[in-house]
Design an enzyme around this catalytic site. Structure first.
Site, short mmCIF file in Angstrom:
data_model
loop_
_atom_site.label_atom_id
_atom_site.label_comp_id
_atom_site.label_asym_id
_atom_site.label_seq_id
_atom_site.Cartn_x
_atom_site.Cartn_y
_atom_site.Cartn_z
N THR A 34 -13.28 -37.28 63.81
CA THR A 34 -14.07 -38.50 63.79
C THR A 34 -12.62 -38.63 62.91
O THR A 34 -12.56 -40.23 62.54
CB THR A 34 -15.19 -38.14 62.21
N HIS A 37 -11.20 -40.72 65.19
CA HIS A 37 -11.38 -42.34 65.54
C HIS A 37 -10.46 -42.85 64.61
O HIS A 37 -10.67 -44.46 65.00
CB HIS A 37 -12.60 -41.94 65.88
#
Lengths: 341, 341, 341, 341
Positions: A34, A37
């Site tokens: 994550t 990202h």
């Protein structure tokens, strides 16, 4: 760090904290997919994150200060934390599923996280770490919890298992499933480096879905029944479909991998007539998963050493993210308050 | 053998078998505590057994002949069997609990058993043995199934466990719980020889309830919470009460040991206010337990070698029963059709 | 009847039966959607059915004769039957899921069925009917069992429910869910006649997905949480997607409707991040569902009267199939051995 | 009120409250059996209660003020509360069983309760009451929650049920079980007035264990199988033993009644060989039970009217306790802030 195409290391004030919070001095932090990202500032990040913000949500550290209402915690306690903060009053919270709270706030995404010297955490989200657990393991309890939650979402002892996708969580799931008495583990992965790691973590057969037909091989290896349990860790639509085809009649499919698009399934053959149980897996159970994970670690049932490589000071974050993009790295640890152990 | 104060070895005709039965040539058989009761012709035996009868219900062997309606089995198949034959139409059978059938007939108790060259078994009760499973393990699937059923009657991965009583099934339960990822195992046993075996099977702490206070020790070893899981294998009223006192709030107690008298419990503290789940365990699940057990054995997760000692021809049965009475023996194997391996 | 574009009524011999079978004189039989597929001889039928064959698998009747090995059944017993005949030795059978047997043979599809005066049934598949259950209800236990299995595949008491699709099984599911203490029932259906029936069966709100946004309405009616339980009965891809969108975080989706094509799902939002449990539902549990269904019927908890309309002699089958194609009919009953009650 | 042989009505200051608490103005309160123990100042009370203290733990009211950290609640909200305040960090709390917290503090026992104009409650223990729920029902959610927790601790739809003991919670359990689709309910009770209430609440057969053999009758009424579910509400050793004898092989026994002494059980026949699942029931699940209960009440599935009789102002407490001692009363309501509705 301020996300917006990359990140910056900045000096910011030590976080303020309320009467029910604690302030933790971060010892070691680890990077999640994550975070990658966010680092790339993709569409999801742009829509959810409100910069400037400190990211990072996998860590361990020592409590520095406690709020005035906090009991059962003391300065100096060595801790990690469940970074999903639930509301306590939605239907899922009331149903005993706080990890599925529809108003969840995630520290490191919706509030300042742990890629910093200090992080503020609500006291009820703190997890005290048993002295028997190594420090570098304590830094990755968040993703290990994902793996434990997925593996233990149903029966595992004596069950044959397929794990589709061997990123860090898939690799951890291999070790966890094996420690919990599963039977044969079939793993699929396109990256050769990760396939080698999968073997080291304890998979019985590791298949490259581009050079073999993994479905045919798994059926052959299970008297044509298919496996009892699918742990889907790839998020890849084709991997997901193959996973369902490997599953036996009446089997369990636990889905953790994050697809970036809609997925077309043969629902009739692969779910309905198969009588499959399909589980979406998100986060970690609060705090059953933390208990299970801690017990497995304390009793020495899990060897996660193959997963670790670089240990860096926080100012080398650019290097870390580059390394992760190659898919060669396991878990990289940051040490915001000083030397790596 | 004809039970009635001891037993006799006699020549009897090869059993007749019906269209849905198979005839098995016994390779190895093992003695259960129940057989000892029959041998001593106690009150229970006298009320239930209709002599002359062949007893024995733990065995493995090769199919000799199959009935006219039997599919999916062949002469030569190496097999064991679930010796509890259920009726198929009582409430428990209909509820998916055939192992709790109220009309159950047990081969070796209610019909001629396996302490013989041949034994007749309904085809649907036959269990085919995987080639990876050693022959002497195949002879004790019946009691191993009791242990697996007890351990896996609830969550076990990451759970702390107390096992009260380390007879053969208690000892097997230690190995099974460990293989399935449990955390600390506390075992209690009054017999020193069995305590030594309990250590070898993988118990973390083995306590003699006559020289220590096992409850105090277990609470001390679990931050005063008590264990998550009690596996009661002693049948001893005092052991049962101690087991319940060791159990944490909300824990699971699985009871397999057979008390010979009524048991007085502090139901309020130990069950009701504790929110305990107490399970009576009988037999083996048909055939979930058999699948789980076979998978654990095939994948080499269980080392049961410490349990085995004597291997005898059937005519030495008197010697075998004497040995068992001392409590020193583990599992003794008979070879009715010839040489022990 | 010989399926191959329509069907024929023919005189055939009374079926032979083996030692473990019974022969049943059919009293009343009912038509399933599957029979409609066979009648139209669609692709699935052509690939699976081996004509000439008698179809039909929903019925009740009286035992005419029993095989030589049959116990616990007598000529004259009033019965129905589970028409899925499982193998007993595949992984699903061994796992306590015989309704998911991978070698299942279905009477009425793979062997001669009940649209006839007599039907042969293995004794272990017979279900004796309690005298308190009305005869016309006894003829539809097969599809009612689908509904009961779906509703009771998870918690239902105090749960909010969405039922997508109100064909006969969806309609029955409304009555069952209500009888079992569910909270608000939202039902969706495009056919106006069936929407009216859904109201009569006890749905709180019945929505036409073509004129309202059913997802918005269900969210509005559940404080934006969504429902606890989705019972998918439409098989329609759009209905399935809407159903998932109606489901709360951590909810249960039980899928029975049969899609005729692959279905594209937003797996991430609707299953994974939602932490949903998705269950494929096939057949009926053997025989837990039969027990549950019988108990509900015996105690008068289900009013299924609105579902019944025509009662015909078997020679009027063409009329019956025509009526069913309109979607106006509920359950149509045949009486192969004489006058409708 | 100051417990110590009876109680006194006194003027005390409005309770202080912290940043995470709310202050509730009590509308209606109800008396629990536990309050009767306190009133009589029995051994348990003397050992646990620290007077002077306000007792009472069943109530509803309106929030008067909220602490500075409280979100999601407002002054004026109509509420009740879970009076068991859990610690959040013991093994049971971590295992998702906060209702079994080993450090639980009970408001009304360990802290000032609701037999007063105002009561202080931690915000996370507050339960908002749906407008569709009648006020007098809102005052008894605590004991109704006990009943709902007991009934729904396992499968209930289509299950036969025995309820031993028909005090207020046993009576509520009858209504709940019936609303949730159970099959035949057998209830036992020695008090004639309560037997009459049991019939009104929906029991199919109500037996006086002093004039009939209730075990024989229940077996007769269940084809000699016994009931699927025992809900033990008497706490009486003989009632408990009879309950177990009524239970079928593989059945569920949920124990809520509070025995005042140790209980001698035939563990072998009634639990072990029976394969029974026995559950200690304590409190209410936080907050699954509250959700289930609210849903059942909102959808009008429960008629509890027969349970209510007197509605009194708080100064008539002596009268109330006298009435309760006769065993004739159902639930008595106090209105500390003014007129009964």
């Amino acid at each position: 760090m301020r996300p917006a195409q990359g990140a910056q290391l900045e000096s910011i004030p030590i976080p303020a904290f309320g009467p029910s919070d604690v302030l933790v001095r971060v010892r070691a932090a680890s990077i999640c997919g994550t975070d990658l990202h966010i680092y790339h500032w993709d569409q999801w990040s742009a829509s959810r994150i409100r910069p400037p913000m400190t990211f990072g949500h996998e860590f361990c550290g020592a409590i520095e200060k406690i709020g005035s209402e906090v009991e059962a915690l003391r300065a100096g306690d060595f801790v990690s934390a469940e970074m999903h903060v639930n509301c306590g009053h939605c239907r899922a919270c009331h149903a005993g599923q706080p990890h599925l709270c529809r108003n969840v706030k995630i520290i490191g995404i919706d509030a300042d996280g742990c890629f910093a010297e200090f992080v503020r955490i609500p006291a009820r989200n703190i997890w005290k770490i048993d002295a028997a657990i190594p420090e570098h393991y304590a830094a990755i309890l968040d993703p290990l919890g994902n793996a434990v939650h997925t593996v233990l979402a149903g029966e595992i002892a004596g069950q044959t298992v397929a794990i589709t996708g061997c990123g860090p969580i898939g690799l951890m799931a291999i070790a966890v499933a094996r420690a919990c008495g599963c039977s044969t583990i079939f793993a699929t992965e396109i990256n050769a480096h990760r396939r080698a790691l999968a073997k080291r973590m304890g998979a019985d057969e590791v298949l490259d879905p581009r050079s073999h037909d993994p479905v045919a091989r798994v059926l052959e290896g299970t008297h044509q029944d298919g496996v009892d349990v699918l742990l889907e860790m790839s998020g890849n639509p084709s991997g997901i479909r193959q996973g369902f085809q490997m599953l036996r009649q009446g089997g369990r499919a636990s889905l953790l991998g994050i697809p970036s698009e809609a997925v077309t399934l043969d629902l009739l053959s692969d779910v309905i007539f198969k009588g499959a149980t399909v589980q979406g897996i998100y986060g970690r159970k609060m705090f059953q998963t933390w208990e299970q994970m801690s017990s497995l670690l304390k009793s020495g049932r899990l060897n996660l050493e193959p997963l670790f490589n670089e240990r860096l000071s926080l100012d080398r974050f650019t290097e870390a993210f580059k390394l992760l993009e190659t898919g060669q790295a396991g878990k990289i640890l940051f040490y915001p308050n000083g030397d790596a152990a």
